[in-house]
Design a protein around this motif. Structure first.
Motif, short mmCIF file in Angstrom:
data_model
loop_
_atom_site.label_atom_id
_atom_site.label_comp_id
_atom_site.label_asym_id
_atom_site.label_seq_id
_atom_site.Cartn_x
_atom_site.Cartn_y
_atom_site.Cartn_z
N GLN A 174 0.83 -1.21 0.00
CA GLN A 174 0.00 0.00 0.00
C GLN A 174 0.86 1.26 0.00
N LEU A 175 1.98 1.24 0.72
CA LEU A 175 2.80 2.44 0.86
C LEU A 175 3.91 2.52 -0.18
N ALA A 176 3.91 1.58 -1.14
CA ALA A 176 5.01 1.56 -2.11
C ALA A 176 4.99 2.77 -3.02
N LYS A 177 3.79 3.27 -3.32
CA LYS A 177 3.74 4.46 -4.16
C LYS A 177 2.71 5.45 -3.60
N PRO A 178 2.84 6.73 -3.96
CA PRO A 178 1.93 7.73 -3.40
C PRO A 178 0.51 7.55 -3.94
N SER A 208 6.06 9.70 14.44
CA SER A 208 6.61 9.78 13.09
C SER A 208 7.17 8.41 12.72
N TYR A 209 7.63 8.27 11.47
CA TYR A 209 8.21 7.00 11.05
C TYR A 209 9.53 6.71 11.74
N PHE A 210 10.11 7.72 12.41
CA PHE A 210 11.33 7.48 13.17
C PHE A 210 11.05 6.44 14.26
N ILE A 211 9.87 6.57 14.88
CA ILE A 211 9.47 5.64 15.94
C ILE A 211 9.31 4.24 15.34
N VAL A 212 8.67 4.18 14.17
CA VAL A 212 8.46 2.89 13.52
C VAL A 212 9.82 2.23 13.25
N ALA A 213 10.77 3.06 12.73
CA ALA A 213 12.10 2.52 12.46
C ALA A 213 12.75 2.02 13.74
N HIS A 214 12.63 2.81 14.81
CA HIS A 214 13.26 2.42 16.08
C HIS A 214 12.76 1.08 16.58
N GLY A 274 9.29 14.03 8.23
CA GLY A 274 7.96 14.42 8.67
C GLY A 274 6.85 13.44 8.37
N MET A 275 7.17 12.25 7.87
CA MET A 275 6.08 11.31 7.58
C MET A 275 5.53 10.73 8.87
N PRO A 276 4.23 10.94 9.12
CA PRO A 276 3.65 10.40 10.35
C PRO A 276 3.40 8.90 10.23
N ARG A 277 3.43 8.16 11.34
CA ARG A 277 3.13 6.74 11.30
C ARG A 277 1.63 6.54 11.18
N ARG A 278 1.23 5.35 10.79
CA ARG A 278 -0.18 4.95 10.73
C ARG A 278 -0.99 5.73 9.70
N VAL A 279 -0.33 6.40 8.71
CA VAL A 279 -1.11 6.99 7.63
C VAL A 279 -1.26 5.96 6.53
N PHE A 280 -2.44 5.93 5.86
CA PHE A 280 -2.67 4.86 4.90
C PHE A 280 -2.12 5.21 3.53
N THR A 281 -1.88 6.52 3.28
CA THR A 281 -1.22 6.88 2.03
C THR A 281 -0.60 8.26 2.18
N PHE A 282 0.11 8.70 1.16
CA PHE A 282 0.74 10.02 1.21
C PHE A 282 0.70 10.61 -0.19
N GLY A 283 0.94 11.91 -0.29
CA GLY A 283 0.84 12.58 -1.58
C GLY A 283 2.14 12.52 -2.37
N ASP A 286 -4.29 3.05 -3.90
CA ASP A 286 -5.60 2.64 -3.39
C ASP A 286 -5.70 1.11 -3.34
N PHE A 287 -4.56 0.46 -3.09
CA PHE A 287 -4.52 -1.00 -2.97
C PHE A 287 -5.45 -1.48 -1.85
N VAL A 288 -5.39 -0.84 -0.70
CA VAL A 288 -6.39 -1.10 0.35
C VAL A 288 -7.01 0.23 0.75
N SER A 289 -8.22 0.17 1.33
CA SER A 289 -8.89 1.40 1.76
C SER A 289 -8.31 1.85 3.10
N ALA A 290 -8.61 3.09 3.48
CA ALA A 290 -8.07 3.63 4.73
C ALA A 290 -8.51 2.80 5.93
N GLY A 291 -9.80 2.42 5.95
CA GLY A 291 -10.30 1.65 7.09
C GLY A 291 -9.62 0.29 7.19
#
Lengths: 620, 111
Positions: free
Chosen positions: A51-55, A377-383, A442-451, A58-63
């Motif tokens: 889902q996060l491979a490209k901006p 942020s994704y820093f936490i995810v990485a950690h 600045g990428m926040p964690r738990r977002v389902f997609t990004f621009g 819509d591979f999966v929905s937000a929910g």
């Protein structure tokens, strides 16, 4: 049952496993069930990365994405990592201390079934109206507002699985305190046993807050309670505290056994006594103790006030000290050793830099002011992936290769093992290293997609490609396991040739009573001492050959668990379906009736007679 | 772990020693029991006598703490040998519980 393998029909084998109280068989079941959940959690991880491979994907929905991330975290922590580690503890610890089984074999079986049915209950949510979607932390302000039954599945499923873990933890504690062989003093226990001991103590103290928190959540959502609802006088922050009072020790429950596994590996394959054994023990206990003083560092941004933040920040950083001691002890164990780079050793060598990287980012987040920047942020995810994958998962993969011959009397292919290692290791760093920078960007964690205009495209794509490398590694591992199982070449005891502790001294396949005669432990690294003295049998015995008392198999743990499983559905649909309350009562009745049968029926177990032992035949 | 059955015969001295020890234990238990009854009486009297709330609450809490300790050491045999590990676990657990309550008080409810 006999120490000599017999052919048995499928039904008989199944019944044997459903009723077994043997720690070695329960270990295998933990491994299989945990492995299955590991694959499910892994598939969820792959969906996230696709889902996060490209901006603007819509591979999966937000929910659905929320459900996937929640189930990925929950499954990996509660249903994969912990049970697999429990499997290794079960398989190894009683053998290491010279015990014939754990202290409460019946409870051992009950603990396993509770975990399995809790896990199944949780995963049934996928097919029964949607999975939980409030994150694995399930903060009450969010989870109380979640529609559908997802969160209910989470709360009840974890309650059942948690009870199993708690029972397992107490069982290990009692076993280690009471069932060590003569001469096995606390300061002669191998590190795997020590870390099992401390992790079990953490389970003992950490799970009650979770149980209370989950009961509050169940009451709030299903039975009209208001513990977390501030409009009714409750307080939503209480959930966060209860969860993290449990949650922080929980991550140490995961990492301490990993430390234990690596301590064994370094000593075996550097062919040296573990450097600084007593400081290792001290550090393990200290980490366990400090683990309870730091939970609020997960909540710096809640607004606890500067005093509380400062106290918890300092306590958090203090934990780096005993952890650092361990790292240096491992390095000094390798130093000057006659190193053999086998697959387990590869994992162990890779673990040190990976885990240190995770530890360093941990200290960074421990600084409260900086945490305000890094939070969510994704820093936490990485950690946390660096500490959990770089620590726990590498340990699990290492232990799988290390202890496979002990558990199954076969050797996993070293060649395929190395392929697995390199795919997984490269994939792991590729996936998560770059996420540090995504976080800083600045990428926040738990977002389902990004621009597409946010500049995160390339890094996310690299991260996703890394995930496929890890998946390839795991697939090679599965192939390796299948090939090994089909070939089925027995390897005998001490297949690594440099085993140091008691478990490698036992003849293979391990007889179901483990030790014909209880061994006498004459120092740290018992087996090593015996080998140095040219003892072909590998053990000095503490007692003459005599009858062995063994527990009978029992189907009751399974029935108790089935009762709770049924009751769970009753609670879940309370106030919504007419049959809810009767089902709840029925389920609890099954459990209570099973307990009553257990209490009333005398079950004294059986004896294996001396004569049978001499003829190399077990009893029964 | 089973061994061949053995019958162990106590010597005269051993028998007397154990008898004496049990008598001492019994005395300790009964004394503690009496003290506990007395504590309960104090608590009830304090309430019945209509003392100030601010006197009654601390006194009862203090008595409760003493009771718990007596309970653990005399009735639950923590004073005997080989109880070090359970004692350690108990105190560590109590300490963690205390920290939890302290934090809840200071940063949730008072803060």
């Amino acid at each position: 049952m006999s120490s000599i393998a017999q052919k048995k029909g499928f039904g008989a084998t199944l019944w044997d496993y459903l009723t077994t109280v043997d720690h070695k068989k329960i270990a295998v079941m933990y491994l299989i069930a945990g492995g299955l959940f590991f694959v499910i959690g892994g598939i969820e991880a792959m969906l996230i990365r696709i889902q996060l491979a490209k901006p603007d994907n819509d591979f999966v929905s937000a929910g659905l994405f929320n459900e996937i991330i929640t189930m990925h975290g929950t499954t990996m922590i509660f249903l994969a990592a912990m049970p697999i580690l429990f499997g290794f503890m079960n398989a190894v610890m009683p053998l290491q201390i010279g015990a014939r089984d754990v202290a409460f074999p019946f409870l051992n079986s009950l603990g396993f079934w509770l975990f399995l049915f809790g896990g199944i209950f949780l995963n049934l949510s996928w097919f029964m109206g949607g999975a939980p979607d409030a994150g694995w932390t399930s903060y009450a302000s969010l989870s109380l507002a979640s529609p559908g039954h997802g969160i209910d599945f989470y709360a009840i499923g974890l309650q059942i699985a948690g009870a199993g873990t708690y029972i397992g933890g107490i069982n290990f504690l009692v076993t280690i305190i009471n069932m060590r062989a003569p001469g096995m003093t606390y300061m002669r226990m191998p590190l795997m046993t020590w870390t099992t001991f401390v992790a079990s103590a953490l389970i003992l103290f950490a799970f009650p807050p979770l149980t209370i928190g989950l009961f509050f959540l169940i009451l709030d959502r299903m039975f009209g309670g208001n513990f977390f609802d501030h409009t009714m006088g409750g307080n939503t922050i209480i959930w966060e505290h209860l969860f993290w009072i449990f949650g922080h020790p929980e991550v140490y429950i995961l990492i301490l056994p990993a430390f234990g596994i690596f301590s064994e590996i370094f000593a075996i394959f550097a062919r040296k006594r573990l450097f600084g054994y007593s400081s290792m023990v001290f550090a393990t206990v200290l980490i366990g103790f400090l683990g309870f003083m730091v939970w609020a560092h997960h909540m710096f941004t809640v607004g606890l006030g500067p005093t509380a933040n400062a106290i918890f920040a300092v306590a958090t950083m203090a934990i780096a000290v005993p952890t650092g001691m361990k790292i240096f002890n491992w390095l000094l164990t390798i130093w000057g050793g006659s190193i053999k780079v086998t697959v387990p050793m590869l994992y162990a060598l890779a673990f040190i830099p990976s885990f240190v990287a995770g530890g360093v980012t941990g200290v960074m987040q421990g600084a409260a002011p900086l945490d305000y920047q890094l939070h969510d942020s994704y820093f936490i995810v990485a950690h946390f992936h660096y500490v959990i994958v770089g620590g726990v998962v590498l340990a699990i993969l290492a232990a799988l290769h290390l202890y496979w011959p002990l558990m199954f009397n076969q050797m996993l292919s070293e060649k395929l093992g190395k392929w697995t290692f390199w795919f997984f290791f490269i994939g792991f760093h590729m996936t998560f290293f770059i996420q540090h920078f995504l976080g800083l960007m600045g990428m926040p964690r738990r977002v389902f997609t990004f621009g597409a205009d946010q500049g995160w495209d390339l890094f996310n794509l690299i991260s996703s490609v890394g995930a496929f490398f890890m998946a390839a590694g795991v697939i090679i591992l599965v192939v390796n396991i299948i090939i090994t199982a089909v070939k089925n070449v027995p390897v005998g005891n001490d297949p690594w040739e440099d085993g140091r502790t008691l478990e490698w001294a036992i003849p293979q396949p391990v007889p179901f009573y483990n030790f014909k005669q209880t061994p006498l432990v004459r120092g740290l690294d018992t087996f090593w001492i015996e080998k140095q003295e040219g003892n072909k049998e590998g053990m000095t015995y503490a007692e003459p050959l005599s009858d062995i008392h063994m527990p009978n198999n029992s189907f009751i743990p399974f029935m108790m668990t089935v009762g709770l499983f049924i009751a769970g559905f009753g609670a879940l649909y309370n106030g919504e379906k007419e049959w809810a309350v009767p089902v709840l009562v029925l389920g609890l009745a099954i459990t209570v009736a099973s307990m009553a049968v257990r209490s009333v029926k005398d079950d004294h177990g059986f004896h294996i007679h001396k004569e049978d032992l001499m003829n190399e035949k077990g009893g029964k | 772990m089973s061994h061949d059955a053995q019958v162990y015969v106590k010597s005269e001295t051993e028998f007397n020693y154990i008898k004496q020890k049990r008598r001492k234990d019994m005395r300790g238990q009964i004394t503690t029991f009496a003290i506990m009854i007395f504590f309960t009486l104090i608590a009830f009297t304090a309430v019945a006598a209509d003392f100030s709330k601010y006197l009654i609450a601390p006194v009862i809490l203090l008595l409760a703490v003493v009771q718990v300790i007596l309970q653990l050491f005399y009735f639950m045999h923590m004073s005997e040998k080989n109880h070090n590990v359970p004692m350690y676990f108990l105190f560590v657990g109590a300490f963690f519980g205390f920290i939890t309550i302290l934090t809840f008080l200071t940063i949730i409810w008072w803060g």
